[in-house]
Structure formats: C-alpha cells, structure tokens
Motif scaffolding. Structure first.
Motif, mmCIF file in Angstrom:
data_model
loop_
_atom_site.group_PDB
_atom_site.id
_atom_site.type_symbol
_atom_site.label_atom_id
_atom_site.label_comp_id
_atom_site.label_asym_id
_atom_site.label_seq_id
_atom_site.Cartn_x
_atom_site.Cartn_y
_atom_site.Cartn_z
ATOM 1 N N SER A 184 -7.790 -0.055 -2.202
ATOM 2 C CA SER A 184 -6.305 -0.558 -2.384
ATOM 3 C C SER A 184 -5.733 -0.119 -0.609
ATOM 4 N N PRO A 185 -4.810 -1.170 -0.376
ATOM 5 C CA PRO A 185 -4.051 -0.932 0.937
ATOM 6 C C PRO A 185 -3.464 0.596 0.686
ATOM 7 N N LEU A 186 -3.239 1.231 -0.197
ATOM 8 C CA LEU A 186 -2.481 2.654 -0.498
ATOM 9 C C LEU A 186 -3.480 3.611 0.086
ATOM 10 N N ALA A 187 -4.753 3.272 -0.233
ATOM 11 C CA ALA A 187 -6.004 4.343 0.093
ATOM 12 C C ALA A 187 -6.153 4.194 1.700
ATOM 13 N N LYS A 188 -6.042 2.937 2.213
ATOM 14 C CA LYS A 188 -5.999 2.801 3.718
ATOM 15 C C LYS A 188 -5.046 3.497 4.268
ATOM 16 N N GLN A 189 -3.760 3.396 3.919
ATOM 17 C CA GLN A 189 -2.665 3.938 4.392
ATOM 18 C C GLN A 189 -2.558 5.649 4.496
ATOM 19 N N ALA A 190 -3.105 6.048 3.432
ATOM 20 C CA ALA A 190 -3.652 7.451 3.267
ATOM 21 C C ALA A 190 -4.677 8.015 4.188
ATOM 22 N N GLY A 191 -5.316 7.239 4.857
ATOM 23 C CA GLY A 191 -6.548 7.396 5.599
ATOM 24 C C GLY A 191 -7.819 7.654 4.965
#
Length: 116
Positions: free
Chosen positions: A79-86
């Motif tokens: 998910s994009p959330l995971a990418k945002q969290a690094g």
C-alpha cells in the motif's frame, strides 16, 4: 426523451455499483487498510531492516492477520501507506518467516515478491 432516460438509467446503475463497492469487503475484510496497517506498527523497525529483531507483539499481530485475512498482509505491505512509512516490502515480506509463523503463505506471490 430516450436520451434522458438512458442517462438516468446509466447513472443509477453506476451509482449502485459504486455504493456496493464501498460497502464490500476488501483484502482486509471490513477492516480499512489504514487500520490494518496501524495495527502492524510494532513491526516498523523490522520492516525497514532485515537485521532488526522482530518484536513479539509484531509476530502476534502478523500471525493473527495471516490467520484471519492472509491477503491483507500483502495488501498492507504494497500500500501507499507502507511506502510513506519507509517500509521495504522485500524486507517486510520476511517477517512471518522471521517470526517462525508456520501457516504463512510460503511460495505465494505478493506483488513482485515471493513469501519465503
């Protein structure tokens, strides 16, 4: 008149499909992906660094997620959330193995990654 009726019909069909999709269960069941991702916050350091020790709370959360909604973990990792969290999906996908979870989906694909 026919054109107007056709437009109304198309609108009704499209709006019904939209509302059914919104109410439908996704990869994480009725749990929004944001909530599923938040529940995995104890795993953040382990999802960024393959050498980081996986906390027991992370293993518990991942194990529960795998047993209730196995596709959800993959959806969260990609998910994009995971990418945002690094989060690095190639590292995060190893967490179930590092936790020694036996019922993990070993050999299954998660995007371009394969569950070890």
């Amino acid at each position: 008149m026919k054109g107007c009726l056709v437009c109304v019909f198309v609108f009704l069909v499209a709006s019904r499909a939209f509302f059914e999709e919104v109410g439908a269960a996704g990869e994480c069941g009725k749990t929004p992906i944001r909530s599923a991702a938040t529940s995995l916050s104890p795993c953040l350091s382990s999802a960024r660094n393959v050498r980081a020790k996986v906390p027991p709370t992370c293993c518990t959360k991942v194990g529960a997620l795998i047993s209730t909604a196995p596709k959800c973990l993959c959806a969260v990792l990609l998910s994009p959330l995971a990418k945002q969290a690094g989060i690095n999906p190639a590292i995060a996908i190893t967490i179930p193995k590092r936790c020694k979870i036996k019922n993990r989906r070993a050999g299954k694909k998660c995007g371009r990654y394969v569950v070890p």
